[in-house]
Design a protein around this motif. Sequence first.
Motif, PDB file in Angstrom:
ATOM      1  N   VAL A 170     -72.081  22.570  87.468  1.00  0.00           N
ATOM      2  CA  VAL A 170     -71.339  22.264  86.311  1.00  0.00           C
ATOM      3  C   VAL A 170     -70.671  20.742  86.601  1.00  0.00           C
ATOM      4  O   VAL A 170     -69.963  20.670  87.790  1.00  0.00           O
ATOM      5  N   PHE A 171     -71.040  19.780  86.026  1.00  0.00           N
ATOM      6  CA  PHE A 171     -70.448  18.477  86.074  1.00  0.00           C
ATOM      7  C   PHE A 171     -69.498  18.075  85.205  1.00  0.00           C
ATOM      8  O   PHE A 171     -69.767  18.256  84.062  1.00  0.00           O
ATOM      9  N   GLU A 172     -68.194  17.719  85.444  1.00  0.00           N
ATOM     10  CA  GLU A 172     -67.137  17.279  84.796  1.00  0.00           C
ATOM     11  C   GLU A 172     -66.535  15.766  84.984  1.00  0.00           C
ATOM     12  O   GLU A 172     -66.195  15.435  86.193  1.00  0.00           O
ATOM     13  N   THR A 173     -66.443  15.025  83.968  1.00  0.00           N
ATOM     14  CA  THR A 173     -66.148  13.727  84.208  1.00  0.00           C
ATOM     15  C   THR A 173     -64.748  13.636  83.139  1.00  0.00           C
ATOM     16  O   THR A 173     -64.688  13.878  82.097  1.00  0.00           O
ATOM     17  N   HIS A 174     -63.511  13.085  83.797  1.00  0.00           N
ATOM     18  CA  HIS A 174     -62.425  12.821  83.164  1.00  0.00           C
ATOM     19  C   HIS A 174     -61.801  11.439  82.981  1.00  0.00           C
ATOM     20  O   HIS A 174     -60.849  11.381  82.516  1.00  0.00           O
TER      21      HIS A 174
END
Length: 305
Positions: free
Chosen positions: A33-37
């Motif tokens: 799971v990739f998250e970009t903020h």
Amino acid sequence: MLKLSDTFLEGRRLETMVENQTSYTLKNAAMHVFETHEQAEKVLLQFNQPVLASMIEGKKVMHLRDYESFDFLPGESLVLPANETMCIDFPEAKSKNPTRCLAMAISEDKIKNVLQFMNESMTRDDEKEWSLMDYNFHFVNDQGIFQILQRLLFLFSENHPSKDFFVDNMLRELIIRILQTNERKIYTSSQIAINSNNRLSFVIRYIRENLHEPLNVEDLSKKACMSQSHFHRIFKNELGISPIEFINNERIKLATGLLQDPGLNIKDVYMQCGFESRSYFNRVFKHRQQLSPGEYQSQLKTIRY
């Protein structure tokens, strides 16, 4: 839309604001799971196994070799071959509105085993063999694929001694459904020439050219030179839906175009699409579009004026 559980969000660690990665590895697959903020451009990502990427939240702009750039949005998935480099932009990512994506790398041995099972158990027209698509396949998740992905999000993160077994079974169904979705897209795309020597292709072209006429499985199976039961089985094996479901899908596609013509009323539309009654047309249309033909027309008028 896919959802991450509160347990996952509370338990994962944020170590970077761009493509923060949380991973779970099992025998035949790994889920990331990739998250970009924060906004970012030209982020490179590559896997050494075939990968299914599915958007959870936000928007990515994908740049793939030999393909035009395209938006990647929630509810959509993308199948990529091993060692394919993705170049990704995150134009809308923010700390309070992050971009999140699921990437599932599946072992080639698992895929080969599923293909072998399909070729032994799921007969295709003209005895063709099942094989992986040879291009980057971008599609909208149907309900079946959505439910499997949501289940896999839970299974990978669950602390259960048998989760390898559970995931393995789900992966087989997922691969089968994706390959059937790919076949459905090939057969229904107006941009792809259909081989007239293929019996199923001939029947599908006939359906698309005669949607205004009565269509039934008995007549279609005769055109395919098959028994009704064999035709139904071959059709569903290859496209993942029954002949009647396919016909209704094609008729609703035609109807959505005709309903945009202000000179046509709903009766004109359903008759041109081959529906025998307005009540049946309304039921099928609402099931696929989530609103009635009248509501669809009203939305178009609102947009137009």
